[in-house]
Write a protein that holds these residues in place. Sequence first.
Motif, PDB file in Angstrom:
ATOM      1  N   ARG A 168       0.841  11.182   6.299  1.00  0.00           N
ATOM      2  CA  ARG A 168       0.783   9.606   6.599  1.00  0.00           C
ATOM      3  C   ARG A 168       2.189   9.042   6.120  1.00  0.00           C
ATOM      4  O   ARG A 168       2.525   9.591   5.130  1.00  0.00           O
ATOM      5  CB  ARG A 168      -0.368   8.932   6.056  1.00  0.00           C
ATOM      6  CG  ARG A 168      -1.765   9.652   6.451  1.00  0.00           C
ATOM      7  CD  ARG A 168      -2.682   9.216   5.600  1.00  0.00           C
ATOM      8  NE  ARG A 168      -4.191   9.552   6.014  1.00  0.00           N
ATOM      9  CZ  ARG A 168      -5.310   9.372   5.536  1.00  0.00           C
ATOM     10  NH1 ARG A 168      -5.336   8.680   4.278  1.00  0.00           N
ATOM     11  NH2 ARG A 168      -6.398   9.973   6.132  1.00  0.00           N
ATOM     12  N   LEU A 184       6.273   3.456   7.023  1.00  0.00           N
ATOM     13  CA  LEU A 184       5.299   3.251   7.696  1.00  0.00           C
ATOM     14  C   LEU A 184       5.510   2.041   8.820  1.00  0.00           C
ATOM     15  O   LEU A 184       5.229   2.110   9.945  1.00  0.00           O
ATOM     16  CB  LEU A 184       4.127   2.442   6.633  1.00  0.00           C
ATOM     17  CG  LEU A 184       2.736   2.322   7.336  1.00  0.00           C
ATOM     18  CD1 LEU A 184       2.087   3.263   8.097  1.00  0.00           C
ATOM     19  CD2 LEU A 184       1.847   1.659   6.408  1.00  0.00           C
ATOM     20  N   ALA A 206       2.104   6.715  11.590  1.00  0.00           N
ATOM     21  CA  ALA A 206       1.344   5.542  11.745  1.00  0.00           C
ATOM     22  C   ALA A 206      -0.320   6.071  11.782  1.00  0.00           C
ATOM     23  O   ALA A 206      -0.309   7.204  12.509  1.00  0.00           O
ATOM     24  CB  ALA A 206       1.259   4.674  12.846  1.00  0.00           C
ATOM     25  N   TRP A 256       4.857   2.467  12.950  1.00  0.00           N
ATOM     26  CA  TRP A 256       4.203   1.360  13.953  1.00  0.00           C
ATOM     27  C   TRP A 256       4.815   0.735  14.779  1.00  0.00           C
ATOM     28  O   TRP A 256       3.869   0.399  15.899  1.00  0.00           O
ATOM     29  CB  TRP A 256       3.468   0.368  12.785  1.00  0.00           C
ATOM     30  CG  TRP A 256       2.065   0.807  12.116  1.00  0.00           C
ATOM     31  CD1 TRP A 256       1.997   0.916  10.742  1.00  0.00           C
ATOM     32  CD2 TRP A 256       0.891   0.991  12.738  1.00  0.00           C
ATOM     33  NE1 TRP A 256       0.826   1.228  10.339  1.00  0.00           N
ATOM     34  CE2 TRP A 256      -0.157   1.348  11.641  1.00  0.00           C
ATOM     35  CE3 TRP A 256       0.537   1.000  13.911  1.00  0.00           C
ATOM     36  CZ2 TRP A 256      -1.372   1.655  11.758  1.00  0.00           C
ATOM     37  CZ3 TRP A 256      -0.798   1.120  14.318  1.00  0.00           C
ATOM     38  CH2 TRP A 256      -1.952   1.552  13.139  1.00  0.00           C
TER      39      TRP A 256
END
Length: 375
Positions: free
Chosen positions: A140, A110, A149, A114
């Motif tokens: 995800r 993650l 993201a 991002w």
Amino acid sequence: MLTVHATGDLVLETTDSRELLSAAGPTLSAADVVIGQLEVPHTTATVQMSADVPAIPGPPEALDGVIDAGFDVLTLAGNHAFDFGGEGIADTRRHCASRGIATTGAGANLEEAWQPAVVERNGRRLAVLSVNCVGPRESRAGSEKPGCAYVDVVTHYEPRGANPGGPPRVFTFADPRGRDEFAARVAAAATDADVIVALHKGLVHQPVDIGDYEYEIARAAIDAGAIAVIAHHAHIMKGIEVYRNRPIFHGLGNFATVTRALGGAADDTPERRAWARERVRVFGFTPDPATPDYPFHPDSRNTAIAAIAIDDDAVSAHLIPCRIDQHSRPVPLARTDGGEAVGAYIQSITRDAGLDTGFRWRGDELHITIAKETT
């Protein structure tokens, strides 16, 4: 001043995309930075990881035409990002990086997903964030899981009147914690860069409908410091909003899109054939059989390049009308050679969405009315 050109979806199921992008390349390359949405993984992986209708992976060599057309940044967050798992994401990032194309929105975890793509031009620093708002859940990223993201969106259905089972009222909103995390990421990037946020969002094949969550998340990006929001996923253009003197392109539609994944051919997978049948029932159109590699709504051939100019704290924006031809090529148009009709379509769907955005022609460009900053 920094000039940016942004496009909608790139779906490149072809080993050589140069011809597909040849008509648009000179126009795209006139900007300092060019951003596109890479809709499918470019990988040789074959194991499908999605419960949704899976994409067909794009050949890595198709990216040669993308760099030749002038693209600098490709956003990856979307519903097909994880169709071929972590291998597909890693391959896509690697193949883009080897060609000098920055990516954002998907990664090995993650935190990596991002991370914004950052480019510096003309003494300015531009950061691009890419976020998926549509699912599926397996797309995800997690702390130790590859993916993209995302902001989680909640859908609530409310029956109308005395008609159980009838068409409901639909309400959508962002999970507050996810929205706040998203806003914090935008604000952090905006501390030392001009930020453009790319959102994967919207109801597919519908040019007018813009959901409550779409306004909520796009405006949250502007409130957090973004200078513009661009969006894609619906495979058809959406209306354009000006919020706090910043442009929000609610859907840039298709750009260069060739695929056999949605045609529903007799030798295709059961899932894809089922989707092709459902498309007719739900969205009311059948693709043009003369262009089997372009299985999209007829109106989706109206598209545009979003042009954004950043000068100190001022932002201006306009559209370069394009038409997707019978060879699936996006072709920029002069106002007197088809551009007027595409511009009228964009103004019509903006107005029908309830947006009061002002437009004016300057030569072959359709400019968006944005008030000057006040102090």
